[in-house]
Write a protein that holds these residues in place. Structure first.
Motif, PDB file in Angstrom:
ATOM      1  N   VAL C 143    -111.292  21.490   0.671  1.00 31.00           N
ATOM      2  CA  VAL C 143    -111.611  20.792  -0.573  1.00 31.00           C
ATOM      3  C   VAL C 143    -111.316  19.309  -0.435  1.00 31.00           C
ATOM      4  O   VAL C 143    -112.104  18.455  -0.849  1.00 31.00           O
ATOM      5  CB  VAL C 143    -110.823  21.392  -1.758  1.00 31.00           C
ATOM      6  N   ARG C 144    -110.193  18.989   0.183  1.00 29.66           N
ATOM      7  CA  ARG C 144    -109.829  17.598   0.370  1.00 29.66           C
ATOM      8  C   ARG C 144    -110.837  16.879   1.256  1.00 29.66           C
ATOM      9  O   ARG C 144    -111.186  15.729   1.043  1.00 29.66           O
ATOM     10  CB  ARG C 144    -108.442  17.557   1.001  1.00 29.66           C
ATOM     11  N   ARG C 145    -111.326  17.599   2.276  1.00 31.91           N
ATOM     12  CA  ARG C 145    -112.302  17.003   3.176  1.00 31.91           C
ATOM     13  C   ARG C 145    -113.620  16.721   2.489  1.00 31.91           C
ATOM     14  O   ARG C 145    -114.298  15.748   2.775  1.00 31.91           O
ATOM     15  CB  ARG C 145    -112.589  17.960   4.348  1.00 31.91           C
ATOM     16  N   VAL C 146    -114.043  17.619   1.603  1.00 31.27           N
ATOM     17  CA  VAL C 146    -115.388  17.483   1.041  1.00 31.27           C
ATOM     18  C   VAL C 146    -115.430  16.562  -0.163  1.00 31.27           C
ATOM     19  O   VAL C 146    -116.527  16.208  -0.630  1.00 31.27           O
ATOM     20  CB  VAL C 146    -115.979  18.862   0.640  1.00 31.27           C
ATOM     21  N   LEU C 147    -114.274  16.176  -0.672  1.00 31.78           N
ATOM     22  CA  LEU C 147    -114.262  15.379  -1.896  1.00 31.78           C
ATOM     23  C   LEU C 147    -115.147  14.129  -1.814  1.00 31.78           C
ATOM     24  O   LEU C 147    -115.954  13.887  -2.723  1.00 31.78           O
ATOM     25  CB  LEU C 147    -112.820  14.984  -2.234  1.00 31.78           C
ATOM     26  N   ALA C 151    -118.489  13.533  -4.142  1.00 29.37           N
ATOM     27  CA  ALA C 151    -118.626  12.376  -5.020  1.00 29.37           C
ATOM     28  C   ALA C 151    -119.988  11.714  -4.828  1.00 29.37           C
ATOM     29  O   ALA C 151    -120.658  11.351  -5.801  1.00 29.37           O
ATOM     30  CB  ALA C 151    -117.498  11.379  -4.752  1.00 29.37           C
ATOM     31  N   SER C 152    -120.419  11.560  -3.574  1.00 30.70           N
ATOM     32  CA  SER C 152    -121.744  10.983  -3.312  1.00 30.70           C
ATOM     33  C   SER C 152    -122.838  11.856  -3.889  1.00 30.70           C
ATOM     34  O   SER C 152    -123.812  11.361  -4.470  1.00 30.70           O
ATOM     35  CB  SER C 152    -121.983  10.863  -1.806  1.00 30.70           C
ATOM     36  N   THR C 153    -122.687  13.172  -3.702  1.00 28.59           N
ATOM     37  CA  THR C 153    -123.694  14.101  -4.230  1.00 28.59           C
ATOM     38  C   THR C 153    -123.783  13.979  -5.741  1.00 28.59           C
ATOM     39  O   THR C 153    -124.869  14.030  -6.316  1.00 28.59           O
ATOM     40  CB  THR C 153    -123.334  15.543  -3.834  1.00 28.59           C
ATOM     41  N   TRP C 154    -122.632  13.787  -6.385  1.00 28.47           N
ATOM     42  CA  TRP C 154    -122.638  13.625  -7.844  1.00 28.47           C
ATOM     43  C   TRP C 154    -123.473  12.423  -8.252  1.00 28.47           C
ATOM     44  O   TRP C 154    -124.289  12.491  -9.176  1.00 28.47           O
ATOM     45  CB  TRP C 154    -121.207  13.505  -8.376  1.00 28.47           C
ATOM     46  N   VAL C 155    -123.252  11.301  -7.572  1.00 25.59           N
ATOM     47  CA  VAL C 155    -123.994  10.087  -7.917  1.00 25.59           C
ATOM     48  C   VAL C 155    -125.492  10.307  -7.734  1.00 25.59           C
ATOM     49  O   VAL C 155    -126.306   9.907  -8.575  1.00 25.59           O
ATOM     50  CB  VAL C 155    -123.501   8.893  -7.073  1.00 25.59           C
ATOM     51  N   SER C 156    -125.867  10.970  -6.631  1.00 22.82           N
ATOM     52  CA  SER C 156    -127.300  11.260  -6.416  1.00 22.82           C
ATOM     53  C   SER C 156    -127.835  12.147  -7.524  1.00 22.82           C
ATOM     54  O   SER C 156    -128.939  11.929  -8.025  1.00 22.82           O
ATOM     55  CB  SER C 156    -127.485  11.978  -5.081  1.00 22.82           C
ATOM     56  N   LEU C 157    -127.046  13.151  -7.904  1.00 18.99           N
ATOM     57  CA  LEU C 157    -127.474  14.064  -8.964  1.00 18.99           C
ATOM     58  C   LEU C 157    -127.702  13.301 -10.259  1.00 18.99           C
ATOM     59  O   LEU C 157    -128.712  13.495 -10.947  1.00 18.99           O
ATOM     60  CB  LEU C 157    -126.406  15.147  -9.166  1.00 18.99           C
ATOM     61  N   PHE C 158    -126.754  12.426 -10.562  1.00 20.32           N
ATOM     62  CA  PHE C 158    -126.856  11.649 -11.796  1.00 20.32           C
ATOM     63  C   PHE C 158    -128.185  10.897 -11.848  1.00 20.32           C
ATOM     64  O   PHE C 158    -128.864  10.860 -12.868  1.00 20.32           O
ATOM     65  CB  PHE C 158    -125.675  10.673 -11.871  1.00 20.32           C
ATOM     66  N   LYS C 159    -128.553  10.310 -10.710  1.00 21.64           N
ATOM     67  CA  LYS C 159    -129.824   9.588 -10.654  1.00 21.64           C
ATOM     68  C   LYS C 159    -131.006  10.544 -10.702  1.00 21.64           C
ATOM     69  O   LYS C 159    -132.031  10.268 -11.325  1.00 21.64           O
ATOM     70  CB  LYS C 159    -129.892   8.735  -9.382  1.00 21.64           C
ATOM     71  N   ASP C 160    -130.870  11.688 -10.046  1.00 17.47           N
ATOM     72  CA  ASP C 160    -131.989  12.627  -9.981  1.00 17.47           C
ATOM     73  C   ASP C 160    -132.301  13.277 -11.320  1.00 17.47           C
ATOM     74  O   ASP C 160    -133.388  13.830 -11.492  1.00 17.47           O
ATOM     75  CB  ASP C 160    -131.697  13.724  -8.942  1.00 17.47           C
ATOM     76  N   VAL C 208    -117.073   6.061  -5.796  1.00 12.75           N
ATOM     77  CA  VAL C 208    -117.325   6.816  -4.572  1.00 12.75           C
ATOM     78  C   VAL C 208    -116.768   6.065  -3.363  1.00 12.75           C
ATOM     79  O   VAL C 208    -116.139   6.651  -2.487  1.00 12.75           O
ATOM     80  CB  VAL C 208    -118.838   7.082  -4.385  1.00 12.75           C
ATOM     81  N   ASP C 209    -116.983   4.755  -3.338  1.00 22.50           N
ATOM     82  CA  ASP C 209    -116.429   3.956  -2.241  1.00 22.50           C
ATOM     83  C   ASP C 209    -114.920   4.103  -2.186  1.00 22.50           C
ATOM     84  O   ASP C 209    -114.331   4.266  -1.121  1.00 22.50           O
ATOM     85  CB  ASP C 209    -116.768   2.470  -2.425  1.00 22.50           C
ATOM     86  N   TRP C 210    -114.279   4.044  -3.356  1.00 22.94           N
ATOM     87  CA  TRP C 210    -112.823   4.142  -3.406  1.00 22.94           C
ATOM     88  C   TRP C 210    -112.362   5.503  -2.901  1.00 22.94           C
ATOM     89  O   TRP C 210    -111.405   5.605  -2.134  1.00 22.94           O
ATOM     90  CB  TRP C 210    -112.355   3.920  -4.847  1.00 22.94           C
ATOM     91  N   ILE C 211    -113.062   6.558  -3.355  1.00 26.55           N
ATOM     92  CA  ILE C 211    -112.698   7.907  -2.909  1.00 26.55           C
ATOM     93  C   ILE C 211    -112.853   8.025  -1.402  1.00 26.55           C
ATOM     94  O   ILE C 211    -112.009   8.604  -0.715  1.00 26.55           O
ATOM     95  CB  ILE C 211    -113.566   8.968  -3.622  1.00 26.55           C
ATOM     96  N   ASN C 212    -113.924   7.446  -0.873  1.00 27.54           N
ATOM     97  CA  ASN C 212    -114.117   7.495   0.575  1.00 27.54           C
ATOM     98  C   ASN C 212    -112.974   6.835   1.310  1.00 27.54           C
ATOM     99  O   ASN C 212    -112.505   7.331   2.338  1.00 27.54           O
ATOM    100  CB  ASN C 212    -115.423   6.798   0.966  1.00 27.54           C
ATOM    101  N   ARG C 214    -109.851   6.320   0.144  1.00 28.81           N
ATOM    102  CA  ARG C 214    -108.594   6.991  -0.121  1.00 28.81           C
ATOM    103  C   ARG C 214    -108.471   8.319   0.630  1.00 28.81           C
ATOM    104  O   ARG C 214    -107.429   8.687   1.128  1.00 28.81           O
ATOM    105  CB  ARG C 214    -108.519   7.247  -1.641  1.00 28.81           C
ATOM    106  N   TYR C 215    -109.584   9.045   0.692  1.00 29.08           N
ATOM    107  CA  TYR C 215    -109.522  10.381   1.262  1.00 29.08           C
ATOM    108  C   TYR C 215    -110.089  10.434   2.660  1.00 29.08           C
ATOM    109  O   TYR C 215    -110.526  11.476   3.109  1.00 29.08           O
ATOM    110  CB  TYR C 215    -110.271  11.367   0.363  1.00 29.08           C
ATOM    111  N   ALA C 216    -110.071   9.313   3.351  1.00 26.92           N
ATOM    112  CA  ALA C 216    -110.549   9.318   4.734  1.00 26.92           C
ATOM    113  C   ALA C 216    -109.738  10.334   5.517  1.00 26.92           C
ATOM    114  O   ALA C 216    -108.539  10.443   5.365  1.00 26.92           O
ATOM    115  CB  ALA C 216    -110.376   7.928   5.345  1.00 26.92           C
ATOM    116  N   VAL C 217    -110.419  11.080   6.346  1.00 29.07           N
ATOM    117  CA  VAL C 217    -109.739  12.148   7.077  1.00 29.07           C
ATOM    118  C   VAL C 217    -108.702  11.567   8.010  1.00 29.07           C
ATOM    119  O   VAL C 217    -108.993  10.711   8.833  1.00 29.07           O
ATOM    120  CB  VAL C 217    -110.753  12.972   7.883  1.00 29.07           C
ATOM    121  N   ASN C 218    -107.466  12.012   7.889  1.00 28.59           N
ATOM    122  CA  ASN C 218    -106.396  11.419   8.687  1.00 28.59           C
ATOM    123  C   ASN C 218    -105.835  12.430   9.668  1.00 28.59           C
ATOM    124  O   ASN C 218    -104.713  12.871   9.568  1.00 28.59           O
ATOM    125  CB  ASN C 218    -105.288  10.910   7.771  1.00 28.59           C
ATOM    126  N   GLU C 219    -106.655  12.807  10.632  1.00 30.34           N
ATOM    127  CA  GLU C 219    -106.118  13.751  11.605  1.00 30.34           C
ATOM    128  C   GLU C 219    -106.291  13.174  13.003  1.00 30.34           C
ATOM    129  O   GLU C 219    -106.902  13.715  13.839  1.00 30.34           O
ATOM    130  CB  GLU C 219    -106.827  15.095  11.477  1.00 30.34           C
TER     131      GLU C 219
END
Lengths: 221, 263, 219
Positions: C143-147, C151-160, C208-212, C214-219
């Protein structure tokens, strides 16, 4: 439900012309948006700082507004502002290019910045100029990394041409609507349309995947 | 003195006379065309520390992973306490609860604290109540010297600390056997010692351990029995003094000298 | 050429209603498409041939069709196929949900697959069942990885959601263009429509930029 595909067969030439237009619009949009988007992306990376502000504004705005809105505004409202009426096809080309160039610009910027600074330092240490470094070391690797994203740009462009139907561009979607309206067999017309688009789009993404897998090692540093 | 894949000096072994905790008979494991383990036989007695050594790709880790069913064997038998390991997933799952495994790259769960990592086994699998599980977990973390790190997340811990939490996590299930898959290979030299010390203590307390390792000093001084594998086969096994002092098989000598082992 | 921008203010209520419907469409669709995506991903990764193939075909199908076409087809096909007379909104939500579920299916699949196998193995080594390992160890990390992607998918949906205007669903785009047709105020209404979408979409894009970041994969 009893299906009657004869309207499709009767109008196949009409529909085929529409399909040609879909492909033509897609092709031109991609060429224009790759050029414009590439230029913007590189300008963001290597251009003067003051240029970044309007460019970022442009890119973010295109991310915020739906394609439909840009298409409709370009076709109906832009002529009122600039005094020139654009025919539907060219209005669609302008609108789609504006939208997709923004995505391309982001992809280019992300691709270029993903190349580690160590690579450019190594190039400078060999005595290369900035331009040579960008051209021979950074861009080739960045281009490989951007391939999957470009593949999806290709796919998105073809799908977005279908929205141009709304501003009377006689591409395949629009033509399908016309035939559906005249023949009262919308189900058959649209299922054929789905098959046609799928047959075009599916190989596009597959080919890009395959090409990327072959070339991926060239971009790994 | 037998140099073949037999029982070696069985009469001098720790726990000799008691039935083996783990028995491997002609175990075979293949991955497609590759034979990773080609007929391995050995025994692990209660309270013994058995060290598996050998070059990379010799099948040591594979054999260990076959022991707790992470890999299913293609031939031969493995028996725990005299009972053959089941061939089905659910049966194997129950057996796994009786064995603890420690992985080379720790595999702590990053979204849980140290305490959370140690309690999740007892709570989820043994259905312990949270309070009881936490009590046991705190005792285990104390045992590995990390009583003050219960609220830390793995990302905040050093490699050595993470591996010790991993050991505590495995111990919390109160296993009969502990399996270690190159537990120190991914650690910085400074932290290797703290992990080996924990393992030494466990051994002293009588835990039955099977350790795949490159730490020859550990094998020499803490191990009770050493099994040498090369290219999928057990080429020699015996007490540490014999394997390290006077190995009888050419390839064992080659391997040890490549490691710079001078006894 | 004279422009009368007051037409926008005079129709502010209608535009607000349209905006509300846009938001409702997006929220409803995502509420269906997130569980939908998880189910599709679990099917794909299940190891059961039939489920895996079904899921893969579903995802490939909807990722390779223009959404506007799916909307039209749903509008014409669904009433005939189910025998009920369905409102345009219903067919629109069905079309949007199918489309976004497919994208989410791929997102979740990639997210789950990106969790190292060693994590599952460590869970199994403790004696967990496959489902316990998935539920306790893999999914929370996925879930953390896909967040960021969600978020990007949400923005696309909003426009669609603007696309459902073509089947007469009264969201923002439809409402704006209806008022344009009624008042002949083309530039004003279309610019207002673009501006409202921009005002709603710009902050979302920045989020979305902020989420990207903040949640950048840190492994």
């Amino acid at each position: 439900m009893d299906l009657d595909y004869s309207p499709v067969l009767d109008s196949w030439q009409f529909l085929l012309n529409g399909l040609e237009l879909t492909l033509a619009l897609s092709f031109l949009t991609i060429v224009c948006s790759l050029t414009l988007g590439g230029a913007i992306g590189l300008a963001r990376c290597y251009g003067p700082r003051w240029l970044a502000v309007p460019l970022v504004f442009y890119v973010d705005s295109m991310r915020s507004v739906p394609v439909l809105v840009v298409l409709v505004w370009t076709y109906f409202a832009l002529p009122l502002v600039i005094g020139v009426t654009l025919p539907p096809f060219w209005a669609a080309l302008v609108a789609l290019t504006a939208q997709i160039a923004a995505y391309v610009a982001e992809i280019v910027r992300a691709g270029v910045t993903s190349i580690r600074a160590g690579q450019t330092r190594a190039a400078f240490a060999l005595g290369m100029s900035r331009a040579q470094t960008i051209r021979t070391i950074v861009l080739p690797q960045a281009l490989v990394r951007m391939l999957p994203a470009f593949g999806s740009i290709l796919s998105i462009t073809i799908k977005d041409t279908a929205i141009a139907a709304v501003i009377a561009v006689p591409e395949y979607m629009n033509r399908s609507q016309t035939v559906a309206g005249q023949s009262f067999h919308p189900i058959e017309i649209f299922t054929v349309a789905m098959a046609v688009y799928f047959v075009i789009l599916f190989p596009v993404t597959r080919v890009v995947d395959i090409v990327y897998v072959r070339l991926a090692h060239l971009g790994r540093s | 003195m037998s140099a073949a894949a037999g029982e070696g000096n069985a009469v001098h072994r720790k726990g000799a006379g008691t039935p083996p905790v783990l028995l491997y008979r002609n175990v075979v494991k293949r991955f497609g065309a590759l034979t990773a383990v080609s007929s391995a036989s050995m025994e692990v007695r209660k309270g013994e520390v058995v060290c598996l050594i050998g070059p990379s790709g010799s099948g040591k880790s594979t054999l260990l992973r076959c022991t707790n069913g992470l890999e299913l064997i293609d031939g031969g038998e493995i028996a725990l306490d005299g009972e053959l390991l089941p061939r089905d997933w659910e049966g194997m799952r129950r057996v796994r609860q009786r064995m603890g495994m420690v992985f080379q790259n720790f595999e702590l769960f990053p979204h849980k604290t140290a305490l959370g990592n140690v309690t999740i086994g007892p709570m989820t699998v043994l259905r312990m109540r949270r309070a009881d599980a936490e009590q046991r977990a705190k005792a285990m973390l104390d045992k590995v010297g990390l009583a003050d790190k219960t609220a830390s997340y793995p990302a905040q811990l050093s490699g050595g600390q993470q591996q010790r939490v991993a050991i505590a996590r495995a111990l919390a299930m109160e296993p009969e056997v502990m399996l270690f898959d190159e537990p120190t290979s991914a650690l910085d030299p400074e932290t290797i010692g703290e992990v080996l010390n924990v393992m030494k203590r466990l051994a002293k307390e009588g835990m039955t351990m099977v350790v795949v390792t490159h730490e020859m000093t550990f094998a020499r001084h803490v191990g009770n029995w050493v099994v040498v594998m090369d290219r999928g086969a057990v080429i020699e096994q015996g007490p540490p003094e014999q394997i390290f002092g006077s190995p009888t098989v050419e390839r064992t000598r080659d391997f040890l000298s490549h490691l710079g082992w001078s006894g | 050429m004279n422009f009368d921008w007051s037409v926008v203010w005079r129709n502010a209520d209608a535009l607000a209603e349209g905006t509300k419907l846009t938001i409702l469409l997006a929220v409803t669709t995502m509420a269906i498409a997130i569980p939908g995506g998880i189910v599709l991903a679990l099917m794909r990764l299940s190891g059961v041939r039939v489920l895996s193939s079904l899921s893969a075909c579903f995802v490939e199908l909807f990722r390779n069709l223009p959404l506007i076409l799916v909307i039209y087809t749903a509008y014409y096909v669904l009433p005939v196929a189910t025998g009920f007379s369905l409102s345009p909104i219903t067919t629109a939500i069905v079309a949007l949900s199918l489309n976004v579920s497919a994208y989410n299916g791929e997102t979740f699949r990639a997210g789950i697959a990106s969790i190292r196998q060693g994590q599952s193995e460590a869970a199994y080594a403790l004696g967990m069942t496959r489902w316990q390992a998935t539920r306790e160890i893999v999914l929370p990390q996925a879930v953390r990885r896909v967040l960021p992607v969600l978020a990007s998918t949400w923005v696309s949906l909003f426009k669609d959601t603007s696309l459902v205007s073509v089947v007469s669903v009264g969201e923002l785009a439809y409402t704006s263009m209806r008022i344009r047709a009624q008042t002949y105020r083309v530039l004003e209404m279309l610019t207002a429509m673009a501006a409202i979408y921009w005002l709603l979409g710009y902050p979302q894009a920045k989020l979305v930029d902020w989420i990207n970041r903040r949640y950048a994969v840190n492994e």
